[in-house]
Design a protein around this motif. Sequence first.
Motif, PDB file in Angstrom:
ATOM      1  N   THR A   6       0.836  -1.185   0.000  1.00 56.76           N
ATOM      2  CA  THR A   6       0.000   0.000   0.000  1.00 56.76           C
ATOM      3  C   THR A   6       0.872   1.235   0.000  1.00 56.76           C
ATOM      4  OG1 THR A   6      -1.932   1.061   1.026  1.00 56.76           O
ATOM      5  CG2 THR A   6      -0.244   0.213   2.516  1.00 56.76           C
ATOM      6  N   HIS A 131      -3.095  -2.056  -2.602  1.00 51.96           N
ATOM      7  CA  HIS A 131      -4.245  -1.303  -2.089  1.00 51.96           C
ATOM      8  C   HIS A 131      -3.912   0.182  -2.098  1.00 51.96           C
ATOM      9  CE1 HIS A 131      -7.807  -0.232   0.140  1.00 51.96           C
ATOM     10  NE2 HIS A 131      -7.055   0.453   0.985  1.00 51.96           N
ATOM     11  N   ILE A 270      -9.401  -7.371   1.929  1.00 57.37           N
ATOM     12  CA  ILE A 270      -8.142  -7.703   1.260  1.00 57.37           C
ATOM     13  C   ILE A 270      -7.658  -9.085   1.662  1.00 57.37           C
ATOM     14  CG2 ILE A 270      -5.678  -7.112   1.183  1.00 57.37           C
ATOM     15  CD1 ILE A 270      -6.638  -4.130   1.347  1.00 57.37           C
TER      16      ILE A 270
END
Length: 323
Positions: A6, A131, A270
């Motif tokens: 991320t 993400h 996720i």
Amino acid sequence: MTEVMTIGEPMVNLIADSDQTYMEARTLPTQMAGAEFNVAIGVRRQGHTVSYVTTLGNDWQGDMIVDYMTNAGIDTANIRRSGEAATGSQLKVVLPDGDPKVIYFRKGSAASRTTPDIVDGIDFSGLKILHVSGVFAALAANTYETIERLVDAAREHGALVTFDPNPRPTLWPSEEEMIAATNKLAAKCDVFMPGLSEGQMFSGREDARDVADFYLDMGVKQVIIKLGASGSALFSRNENGERVETVVPSFVVDVVDTVGAGDGFASGAITALLEDLPADRLLERANAVGAIQVTSVSDSEGLPTREQLESFIANTPRKEVSL
């Protein structure tokens, strides 16, 4: 390499969590904050590996964040340090209704100066999910461009891309520009996770199914819509192009602090995607992590381990939900 990556702006979080106002308080508990940071913590606590991409200042705040991430098992190899700007921070004032007041000290921060070339040094081998959120995208033109390059690179390496729009209207010149930029990014992603009111704003449609169709028609593979405190819904299309939907209720809890609920939800979704869970189990897990998070005053400290999550799901009553 890690399973999940991320990118965002992690911040030191100072919390005024007593009956005093933040102006009166003399001691402030120090924790960590940031939407994508919360997601990373949630993913790690559920037993999966995760790395973080950002820029931090060469200051005590940056040192604290790197140390915290390292101790939590988050890979920090893709974090740059800069002496040209400070690490961002925030002050959170906890209010009785569970909806805190947050004051940010992030303008011109090191993270907001992250440039697309940070992607050039990233090892994507083994990466399964990237993400991203609309928070980092909104900080500056260069952070938006950085996310675009990172998304493109991750997809080229076969990773799934999840996107929580997490809108911050005050960071954009106008609502129109925010909507256009968000939808442009959504079209590049595989899984789009708005709240219902967010999806209505970004798509211009009211009904949850119509919101989902707007993004499915755009090429998004799955649209996961958070239906407030009542639950969530997942929409996709089958091999015949027909819309398939799953709706799952959330859990009954006492709300302490609403911040981080959506991030917890995202971490649950996720990890469910990593484990290839069916749609109903995915939503159940995401709802559960979001519900657990709102019972804690911290943005991420309340995020559950796998054992805590399984116990909560088994022993907590459900709400009712419908579209």
